[in-house]
Design a protein around this motif. Structure first.
Motif, PDB file in Angstrom:
ATOM      1  N   ASN A  18       0.771  -1.247   0.000  1.00  0.00           N
ATOM      2  CA  ASN A  18       0.000   0.000   0.000  1.00  0.00           C
ATOM      3  C   ASN A  18       0.800   1.293   0.000  1.00  0.00           C
ATOM      4  OD1 ASN A  18      -2.469  -1.372  -0.013  1.00  0.00           O
ATOM      5  ND2 ASN A  18      -2.394  -1.638   2.204  1.00  0.00           N
ATOM      6  N   THR A  69      -3.461 -12.476 -15.748  1.00  0.00           N
ATOM      7  CA  THR A  69      -3.673 -11.383 -14.788  1.00  0.00           C
ATOM      8  C   THR A  69      -3.822 -10.044 -15.504  1.00  0.00           C
ATOM      9  OG1 THR A  69      -2.427 -12.599 -13.123  1.00  0.00           O
ATOM     10  CG2 THR A  69      -2.720 -10.251 -12.726  1.00  0.00           C
ATOM     11  N   LEU A  76     -10.917  -5.036 -15.154  1.00  0.00           N
ATOM     12  CA  LEU A  76     -11.302  -4.329 -13.929  1.00  0.00           C
ATOM     13  C   LEU A  76     -11.153  -2.823 -14.078  1.00  0.00           C
ATOM     14  CD1 LEU A  76      -9.700  -6.615 -11.209  1.00  0.00           C
ATOM     15  CD2 LEU A  76     -12.133  -6.073 -11.401  1.00  0.00           C
ATOM     16  N   ALA A  93       2.586  -6.048  -8.509  1.00  0.00           N
ATOM     17  CA  ALA A  93       2.422  -7.423  -8.006  1.00  0.00           C
ATOM     18  C   ALA A  93       3.768  -8.149  -8.005  1.00  0.00           C
ATOM     19  CB  ALA A  93       1.393  -8.178  -8.839  1.00  0.00           C
TER      20      ALA A  93
ATOM     21  N   PRO B 201      -6.026  -0.006   2.149  1.00  0.00           N
ATOM     22  CA  PRO B 201      -5.696  -0.467   0.792  1.00  0.00           C
ATOM     23  C   PRO B 201      -5.527   0.716  -0.162  1.00  0.00           C
ATOM     24  CG  PRO B 201      -7.507  -1.750   1.690  1.00  0.00           C
ATOM     25  CD  PRO B 201      -7.249  -0.637   2.659  1.00  0.00           C
ATOM     26  N   SER B 202      -4.505   0.638  -0.990  1.00  0.00           N
ATOM     27  CA  SER B 202      -4.188   1.774  -1.861  1.00  0.00           C
ATOM     28  C   SER B 202      -4.827   1.631  -3.242  1.00  0.00           C
ATOM     29  CB  SER B 202      -2.680   1.898  -2.001  1.00  0.00           C
ATOM     30  OG  SER B 202      -2.125   0.667  -2.406  1.00  0.00           O
ATOM     31  N   GLU B 203      -5.439   0.487  -3.511  1.00  0.00           N
ATOM     32  CA  GLU B 203      -6.067   0.304  -4.817  1.00  0.00           C
ATOM     33  C   GLU B 203      -7.432   0.973  -4.851  1.00  0.00           C
ATOM     34  OE1 GLU B 203      -4.174  -2.022  -3.695  1.00  0.00           O
ATOM     35  OE2 GLU B 203      -2.855  -2.477  -5.382  1.00  0.00           O
ATOM     36  N   SER B 207     -11.257  -5.501  -5.621  1.00  0.00           N
ATOM     37  CA  SER B 207     -11.035  -6.589  -6.579  1.00  0.00           C
ATOM     38  C   SER B 207      -9.695  -6.413  -7.309  1.00  0.00           C
ATOM     39  CB  SER B 207     -12.193  -6.684  -7.570  1.00  0.00           C
ATOM     40  OG  SER B 207     -12.525  -5.419  -8.061  1.00  0.00           O
ATOM     41  N   LEU B 208      -9.285  -5.157  -7.474  1.00  0.00           N
ATOM     42  CA  LEU B 208      -7.995  -4.912  -8.100  1.00  0.00           C
ATOM     43  C   LEU B 208      -6.871  -5.481  -7.221  1.00  0.00           C
ATOM     44  CD1 LEU B 208      -7.242  -3.470 -10.730  1.00  0.00           C
ATOM     45  CD2 LEU B 208      -6.876  -1.375  -9.414  1.00  0.00           C
ATOM     46  N   GLN B 209      -6.983  -5.229  -5.912  1.00  0.00           N
ATOM     47  CA  GLN B 209      -5.969  -5.761  -5.009  1.00  0.00           C
ATOM     48  C   GLN B 209      -6.030  -7.288  -4.969  1.00  0.00           C
ATOM     49  OE1 GLN B 209      -5.986  -5.470  -0.618  1.00  0.00           O
ATOM     50  NE2 GLN B 209      -4.213  -4.116  -0.827  1.00  0.00           N
ATOM     51  N   THR B 211      -6.941  -9.289  -7.315  1.00  0.00           N
ATOM     52  CA  THR B 211      -6.378  -9.835  -8.558  1.00  0.00           C
ATOM     53  C   THR B 211      -4.856  -9.859  -8.489  1.00  0.00           C
ATOM     54  OG1 THR B 211      -8.254  -8.978  -9.770  1.00  0.00           O
ATOM     55  CG2 THR B 211      -6.310  -9.545 -11.070  1.00  0.00           C
ATOM     56  N   LYS B 212      -4.282  -8.759  -8.012  1.00  0.00           N
ATOM     57  CA  LYS B 212      -2.820  -8.722  -7.865  1.00  0.00           C
ATOM     58  C   LYS B 212      -2.366  -9.783  -6.874  1.00  0.00           C
ATOM     59  CE  LYS B 212      -2.100  -3.742  -8.309  1.00  0.00           C
ATOM     60  NZ  LYS B 212      -1.465  -2.622  -7.598  1.00  0.00           N
ATOM     61  N   ARG B 213      -3.109  -9.899  -5.778  1.00  0.00           N
ATOM     62  CA  ARG B 213      -2.687 -10.844  -4.743  1.00  0.00           C
ATOM     63  C   ARG B 213      -2.765 -12.287  -5.232  1.00  0.00           C
ATOM     64  NH1 ARG B 213      -5.275  -8.805  -0.628  1.00  0.00           N
ATOM     65  NH2 ARG B 213      -6.735 -10.506  -0.389  1.00  0.00           N
ATOM     66  N   ARG B 214      -3.762 -12.558  -6.085  1.00  0.00           N
ATOM     67  CA  ARG B 214      -3.836 -13.918  -6.636  1.00  0.00           C
ATOM     68  C   ARG B 214      -2.610 -14.235  -7.486  1.00  0.00           C
ATOM     69  NH1 ARG B 214      -9.267 -13.004  -7.144  1.00  0.00           N
ATOM     70  NH2 ARG B 214      -9.086 -12.400  -9.335  1.00  0.00           N
ATOM     71  N   LEU B 215      -2.126 -13.229  -8.232  1.00  0.00           N
ATOM     72  CA  LEU B 215      -0.913 -13.455  -9.028  1.00  0.00           C
ATOM     73  C   LEU B 215       0.292 -13.680  -8.107  1.00  0.00           C
ATOM     74  CD1 LEU B 215       0.651 -13.572 -11.692  1.00  0.00           C
ATOM     75  CD2 LEU B 215       0.942 -11.079 -11.550  1.00  0.00           C
ATOM     76  N   VAL B 216       0.413 -12.831  -7.102  1.00  0.00           N
ATOM     77  CA  VAL B 216       1.519 -12.989  -6.136  1.00  0.00           C
ATOM     78  C   VAL B 216       1.483 -14.400  -5.558  1.00  0.00           C
ATOM     79  CG1 VAL B 216       2.437 -12.201  -3.904  1.00  0.00           C
ATOM     80  CG2 VAL B 216       1.619 -10.527  -5.570  1.00  0.00           C
TER      81      VAL B 216
END
Lengths: 104, 448
Positions: A18, A69, A76, A93, B201-203, B207-209, B211-216
């Protein structure tokens, strides 16, 4: 004999997630990539990010994870979004993944 | 914020913060450590010594006899307490009117009047109180507890430090994990201002966060399968997921809108004195953390007297008066609230500073450091209330009956949590290290 422990706490992970600095640096990073790979396809750009960020090329499954992604992020953010913003999301990410944080 | 790594999975994968079985049946599930930094004077609070009034103004070298070296060596006269002492509750425990609110809970307090420290100076003494060693870099009590028992809440750290404004002498190393895994280190939450950096959260959307977290998560899992270093990576993944969940858990913890007016008033959230309100917020948040299963919550004191803390080298009446005004009602409110909710029986409340103060003056109206005998108290979680254990001499100067060491306090706290201080070890530097080193006796007479 020294034993190296995981030196992370939630505060660090939250900063990576963040803190504006990491969003900013992700943007700087992908802007460089877009300048150096202006006409490349997504897999070639992903390869550039892996090489400059992790010092190695991505595996095929990593490329497909990133490509999927990117599509999700694009959806989105909606039509008409600056492509650089979507790439910055992906870059952000990648900065949060273990490989960027840890010596393996 | 969906939990990507469920707590069951975290437990199965050997996550360092997953709950672990104790050595024995615990009497307490959580510890609330009310750290009275700067050192409260025992002879002005919990250790009544009428002889000081009788010899007030006399040369302490004549009245008391030979004195130990003090930090400033500016020894004044024997100094009676400016506060009156009275017996309180059915137990008749002596407490001064420095703490009128706490005094109403006399029957819940177990005062240890014979505590000692090995260090006459704040930084070393703070490390000693926290880690059982007077040196920087050793694991803090809260880190040992988190290491020994894990967390009962998947969304919050096992050891949280609520900061009222003062970072103690010795700094963040007081809350360090030392050689223990880093996820046991105290996580600092601020009672005033921004509670925790970057927790929002900065997003632009959740859902944007996600999505990124799923990639991580995908990338991390792939690396984990290829790497032999599973423990380290698992811990890192778990830490990342904890941070993600804290984005929800911390705002929920800090949202006091569900607390009734009566509860707020009980703690002193409406008090006229700013520092009472700050400490009231800390105490109320502490109760909310105990309810949520945080193992070890430590509270630091507000900035009552600049950086002076309880360290009344001069101006004892104002320093101790103001500090007491800040903490007295909130602590009494905390004890009352814990009790009313049935939480006090398995929550151990520990009130302690790093040492005590001299029964004779420093200059004309202060007291110097005194590590030879001082008072701390425990309440709840398996200790007997309404009792005093140990004694100092007639002056309140040195512990003489049932003299206690920090290691005894540490051994007792661990015991109440169901941990055997001799078996809670971590291999480091070729030794099985302990919080209590090679010392420490559980103070059995105070166990309920």
């Amino acid at each position: 004999m020294g034993r190296r422990n995981v030196t992370n706490v939630p505060g660090q992970a939250l900063a990576l997630m963040n803190d504006p600095l990491f969003h900013q640096q992700a943007r700087v990073w992908v802007d460089r990539m877009l300048a150096e790979r202006p006409v490349a396809d997504a897999p070639a750009r992903i390869a550039w990010l892996f090489e400059s960020g992790y010092g190695r090329l991505p595996s095929p499954s990593e490329v497909s994870a990133c490509v999927e992604t990117l599509a999700e992020l694009e959806a989105l953010r909606g039509a008409g979004t600056d492509p650089a913003a979507v790439w910055a999301d992906l870059g952000h990410a990648l900065l949060n993944a273990n490989e960027f944080l840890y010596l393996m | 914020m969906g939990a990507l790594l469920g707590w069951d999975r975290a437990m199965a994968s050997g996550n360092a913060l997953a709950p672990k079985p104790a050595h024995a049946a615990p009497r307490a599930k959580s510890v609330l450590f009310l750290f009275m930094e700067g050192a409260v004077s025992q002879v002005d609070s919990f250790d009544y010594k009428p002889l000081l009034a009788k010899h007030h103004g006399e040369d302490p070298r004549k009245a008391i006899g030979q004195l130990e070296k003090t930090q400033f060596e500016n020894v004044g006269q024997v100094l009676k307490s400016p506060w009156n002492f009275q017996q309180h509750g059915e137990s008749g425990l002596w407490i001064s009117d420095l703490f009128p609110h706490m005094a109403r809970h006399a029957d819940d307090l177990c005062v240890l009047r014979s505590m000692t420290s090995n260090f006459p100076e704040h930084t070393s003494a703070n490390y000693f109180l926290h880690s059982g060693t007077g040196l920087q870099g050793r694991p803090s009590l809260g880190a040992w507890v988190s290491y020994g028992l894990g967390s009962l809440n998947a969304d919050l750290p096992g050891y949280v430090v609520l900061n009222g404004g003062q970072i103690p002498s010795g700094g963040m190393d007081n809350f360090a994990s030392g050689f223990l895994p880093a996820n046991h280190q105290g996580s600092l939450l601020h009672a005033k201002g921004t509670p925790l950096a970057n927790v929002v959260p900065s997003e632009s959307s959740a859902s944007l966060q996600d999505t990124k977290r799923r990639l991580v998560q995908r990338l991390n899992r792939q690396r984990l399968e290829e790497s032999g270093n599973a423990g380290v990576l698992e811990a890192a993944i778990a830490n990342y997921e904890l941070a993600a969940r804290m984005q929800c858990a911390i705002p929920d913890l800090l949202d006091l809108s569900g607390e009734s007016e009566a509860t707020r008033r009980l703690y002193g959230m409406d008090a006229p004195y700013e520092h009472t309100r700050t400490y009231a917020r800390e105490c109320l948040l502490a109760r909310r953390m105990v309810e949520r299963g945080v193992r070890f919550v430590e509270l630091t004191i507000p900035m009552v007297d600049g950086y002076n803390r309880w360290d009344a080298h001069g101006g004892l009446i104002k320093n101790h008066g103001d500090n007491a005004r800040a903490i007295d009602q909130p602590i009494a409110g905390l004890l009352a609230d814990l009790k009313a909710r049935g939480l006090l029986e398995d929550t151990l409340v520990v009130w302690a500073g790093e040492f005590g103060r001299t029964p004779f003056a420093q200059g004309s109206d202060g007291r110097d450091h005194n590590e030879f005998g001082f008072s701390v108290w425990l309440a709840g979680g398996g200790v007997r209330g309404g009792m005093a254990y140990g004694e100092t001499d007639d002056w309140g100067y040195k512990a003489v009956v049932n003299r206690l060491e920090m290691h005894d306090l540490h051994a007792t706290i661990l015991h109440l949590l169901g941990l055997d201080h001799e078996r809670l070890t971590y291999r480091f530097g070729g030794r099985d290290m302990r919080l209590t080193d090679v010392r420490g006796e559980v103070i059995r007479p105070i166990l309920a």
